[in-house]
Write an enzyme that holds these catalytic residues in place. Structure first.
Site, PDB file in Angstrom:
ATOM      1  N   THR A 289      82.452  45.891  13.928  1.00  0.00           N
ATOM      2  CA  THR A 289      81.661  45.566  15.110  1.00  0.00           C
ATOM      3  C   THR A 289      80.505  44.617  14.782  1.00  0.00           C
ATOM      4  O   THR A 289      80.214  44.352  13.616  1.00  0.00           O
ATOM      5  CB  THR A 289      81.110  46.856  15.743  1.00  0.00           C
ATOM      6  OG1 THR A 289      80.582  47.673  14.703  1.00  0.00           O
ATOM      7  CG2 THR A 289      82.183  47.609  16.462  1.00  0.00           C
ATOM      8  N   ASP A 290      79.844  44.141  15.826  1.00  0.00           N
ATOM      9  CA  ASP A 290      78.728  43.204  15.656  1.00  0.00           C
ATOM     10  C   ASP A 290      77.387  43.923  15.638  1.00  0.00           C
ATOM     11  O   ASP A 290      76.353  43.332  15.932  1.00  0.00           O
ATOM     12  CB  ASP A 290      78.705  42.192  16.803  1.00  0.00           C
ATOM     13  CG  ASP A 290      80.023  41.496  16.972  1.00  0.00           C
ATOM     14  OD1 ASP A 290      80.519  40.957  15.976  1.00  0.00           O
ATOM     15  OD2 ASP A 290      80.562  41.495  18.089  1.00  0.00           O
TER      16      ASP A 290
ATOM     17  N   SER B  18      71.758  44.759  16.455  1.00  0.00           N
ATOM     18  CA  SER B  18      72.716  43.989  17.227  1.00  0.00           C
ATOM     19  C   SER B  18      72.710  42.607  16.600  1.00  0.00           C
ATOM     20  O   SER B  18      71.690  41.934  16.592  1.00  0.00           O
ATOM     21  CB  SER B  18      72.283  43.924  18.680  1.00  0.00           C
ATOM     22  OG  SER B  18      73.052  42.970  19.343  1.00  0.00           O
ATOM     23  N   ARG B  19      73.857  42.207  16.025  1.00  0.00           N
ATOM     24  CA  ARG B  19      73.829  40.981  15.233  1.00  0.00           C
ATOM     25  C   ARG B  19      73.951  39.726  16.065  1.00  0.00           C
ATOM     26  O   ARG B  19      73.596  38.662  15.620  1.00  0.00           O
ATOM     27  CB  ARG B  19      74.932  41.020  14.172  1.00  0.00           C
ATOM     28  CG  ARG B  19      74.692  42.137  13.196  1.00  0.00           C
ATOM     29  CD  ARG B  19      75.584  42.065  11.975  1.00  0.00           C
ATOM     30  NE  ARG B  19      75.516  43.346  11.307  1.00  0.00           N
ATOM     31  CZ  ARG B  19      76.415  44.311  11.457  1.00  0.00           C
ATOM     32  NH1 ARG B  19      77.460  44.117  12.220  1.00  0.00           N
ATOM     33  NH2 ARG B  19      76.259  45.467  10.843  1.00  0.00           N
ATOM     34  N   VAL B  20      74.497  39.819  17.267  1.00  0.00           N
ATOM     35  CA  VAL B  20      74.661  38.583  18.035  1.00  0.00           C
ATOM     36  C   VAL B  20      73.960  38.606  19.395  1.00  0.00           C
ATOM     37  O   VAL B  20      73.726  37.566  19.978  1.00  0.00           O
ATOM     38  CB  VAL B  20      76.158  38.247  18.253  1.00  0.00           C
ATOM     39  CG1 VAL B  20      76.834  37.970  16.948  1.00  0.00           C
ATOM     40  CG2 VAL B  20      76.858  39.362  18.996  1.00  0.00           C
TER      41      VAL B  20
END
Ligand SMILES: Nc1ncnc2c1ncn2[C@@H]1O[C@H](COP(=O)(O)OP(=O)(O)OP(=O)(O)O)[C@@H](O)[C@H]1O
Ligand SMILES: [Mg+2]
Length: 553
Positions: free
Chosen positions: A341-342, A367-369
């Protein structure tokens, strides 16, 4: 005498050779059941069967070719498989498993094959899509840019989710995992361009009905499809459920709209897959899961995507849920899904039991994006929130041992305590982004330092009422994405005013005010008209200094 199925087929084959196309049967299309048990059948024949092809068994039983071996096909069965026997005929269909998709499913509870479970009548879906569709390739995608808001302050501010993102919700039992998914659905109930699919895997049917009732109460069910594979269903049904749900979401993604799929939960999904694999005698690996259990979830979550503009710019957001044991995120399935997951929203049981709900652990949640999709005002007001909270958490454990704290530490603790209070939110109590911004700004800019922690909840309600009645123009501009210095000043001023009318507990230096000194007697929520007029004259000076403090902080 032992008869081998191979021999029988070769004898039969030679007997009927020469029959013409119309009258004869193509042997590669028909097979015989060798054995059937536990929802699994082994079928002889079916030589050109495809992987995951649908098979037709007697008595309306459907099978899915799962294991293609040299002399037989292992098939998982859907439907009343107890009614089929060894020796029964099996036909190929030449089709992969497809599920009905489209708007007709909205507002309904269906099983993973698209059959209604809610007794509201037939579903006449016109379109179908393969349950196991391929994930879009790199060139078909573009970066995530639009927000997928959840209406929860803690998430929208600190772990923002974008459309097309995959964000894991992970935590122990009963820590509010499902509640986050349901709140996200409720928050987007009026957005007809963002459809929701809630996939319930291995839950009790009564829980699923409860979810449907909650959604209906908030008018969110019409925008949602619920796919249910209840706890009492056979493993194949549970295994196919998230793929079917993803296909229903893909219908919107591929037609230029947006959808969000909540997979609740993938731990039970992995268990169903393990059961299937063991029954099919695939070799067990770590924790008895088959070797390809990573692929099980990666090919599901890869289907979440933000498509390129050429392909319509639609998106599918995935919110998988994983249950941990005693907060252990390093177990097999959790680590797998975390890496796919991101980002993840980690829910902490201690926080939950301590009353911090939603129980989001700021340190381990990321939350990476989604940051690039966050609305501008939110990005500005929440910029320092994570840092402030992490500092607070660090000092908090340290401060338990020391009694004499320097003023700066005390100040960080005070601020942190208020921010934690600010981010608390009841379930099903979703909030618009501009309201969230105003409340978070009150916390991060230091205005809330003047109010006792236990009154912050009341003050939030008071502040929002006040802003909506007196500064609706400002709120509209923030809702429209405006955040300039002037916006900030205006908001700061309005908050300062509201604090005065609400009655501060501390003055701007942080000294506690006596009951009489503040205008607290009027309490929260009462008429603002008289308070406004009374204070206008006397408080100007004090207010100015407060504003400075607010802006400086
Ligand atoms: N923000 C919240 N405020 C107050 N109560 C909450 C909140 N979120 C969840 N709850 C309550 O906590 C309980 C557990 O929530 P929920 O069912 O969402 O947790 P879960 O992690 O999905 O549980 P399970 O492991 O059983 O699936 C429920 O009774 C729910 O009403
Ligand atoms: Mg749950």
């Amino acid at each position: 005498m032992q008869i081998k199925p191979d021999e029988i087929t070769s004898i039969l084959k030679s007997r009927i050779e020469g029959l013409d196309q119309d009258g004869g049967a193509d042997l590669s299309e028909v097979g015989t059941i060798l054995s059937v048990a536990d929802g699994i059948a082994r079928v002889h024949g079916l030589e050109s069967c495809m992987s995951l092809e649908l098979l037709e068994f007697p008595n309306d039983v459907t099978g899915l070719a799962f294991n293609l071996e040299s002399d037989n096909v292992g098939a998982v069965l859907f439907g009343p498989w107890e009614s089929i026997d060894e020796g029964d005929t099996v036909k190929r269909t030449g089709r992969l498993l497809e599920v009905p998709v489209g708007d007709q499913l909205l507002g309904r509870i269906v099983d993973p094959l698209g059959n209604p479970l809610d007794g509201k009548g037939e579903i006449n879906a016109t379109a179908t899509l393969p349950a196991e569709g391929p994930a879009p390739g790199v060139v078909m995608r573009q970066p995530v840019e639009e927000p997928m808001l959840t209406g929860l302050k803690a998430i929208d501010a600190m772990v923002p989710i974008g459309r097309g993102q995959r964000e894991l919700i992970i935590g122990d039992r009963q820590t509010g995992k499902s509640a986050i998914g349901i709140d996200a659905i409720i928050h987007n109930r009026h957005d007809e361009t963002l459809r929701c699919v809630y996939v319930a895997i291995g839950q009790r049917m009564s829980t699923v009905v409860g979810v449907a009732d909650t959604l209906e109460e908030h008018g969110a069910l019409e925008n949602t499809v619920i796919v249910a594979a209840a706890a009492n269903e056979a493993a194949p049904i549970k295994w196919i459920a998230p793929y079917a749900g993803a296909a229903m979401g893909e219908y919107y993604r591929d037609s230029g709209q947006h959808a969000v799929c909540i997979f609740d939960d993938l731990t039970k999904h992995a268990h169903a897959y393990r059961q299937l694999s063991l029954l099919l005698r695939r070799p067990p690996g770590r924790e008895a899961f088959p070797g390809d259990v990573f692929y099980l979830h990666s090919r599901l979550l890869e289907r979440a995507a933000k498509l390129s503009d050429d392909l319509g710019g639609g998106s599918l957001t995935a919110l998988p849920i994983i249950e941990t044991q005693a907060g252990d995120i390093s177990a097999y399935i959790p680590t797998n899904v975390i890496s796919i997951t991101d980002g993840q929203i980690f829910l902490d049981q201690d926080l939950f039991l301590g009353g911090t709900r939603p129980a989001i652990d700021v340190g381990t949640s990321v939350s990476r994006v989604g940051g690039s999709a966050q609305p501008k005002p939110m990005k500005k007001v929440a910029g320092t929130l994570r840092l402030d909270l992490s500092q607070y958490r660090e000092l908090q454990s340290f401060a338990q041992f020391g009694s004499d704290l320097d003023p700066e530490t005390q100040q960080t603790l005070n601020r942190g305590e208020r921010l934690v209070e600010t981010l608390k939110q009841n379930e099903q109590d979703v909030m618009e982004t501009h309201d969230q911004c105003a409340i978070i700004y009150a916390g991060t800019s230091g205005w809330l330092d003047r109010i006792k922690t236990e009154r912050i909840g009341d003050f939030q309600t008071f502040l929002l009422d006040r802003l909506h009645s007196d500064s609706s123009d400002l709120m509209d501009r923030i809702a429209g994405g405006e955040w300039e210095d002037s916006t900030e000043n205006e908001l700061s001023e309005a908050i300062g005013q509201a604090i005065d009318d609400f009655g501060p507990d501390f003055d701007s230096e942080g000294n506690e005010l006596e009951e009489g000194e503040s205008e607290r007697t009027r309490g929260g929520g009462e008429e603002e008209s008289d308070s406004d007029s009374e204070e206008e004259s006397g408080d100007d000076e004090e207010q100015e200094s407060e504003e400075k403090e607010g802006a400086a902080a």
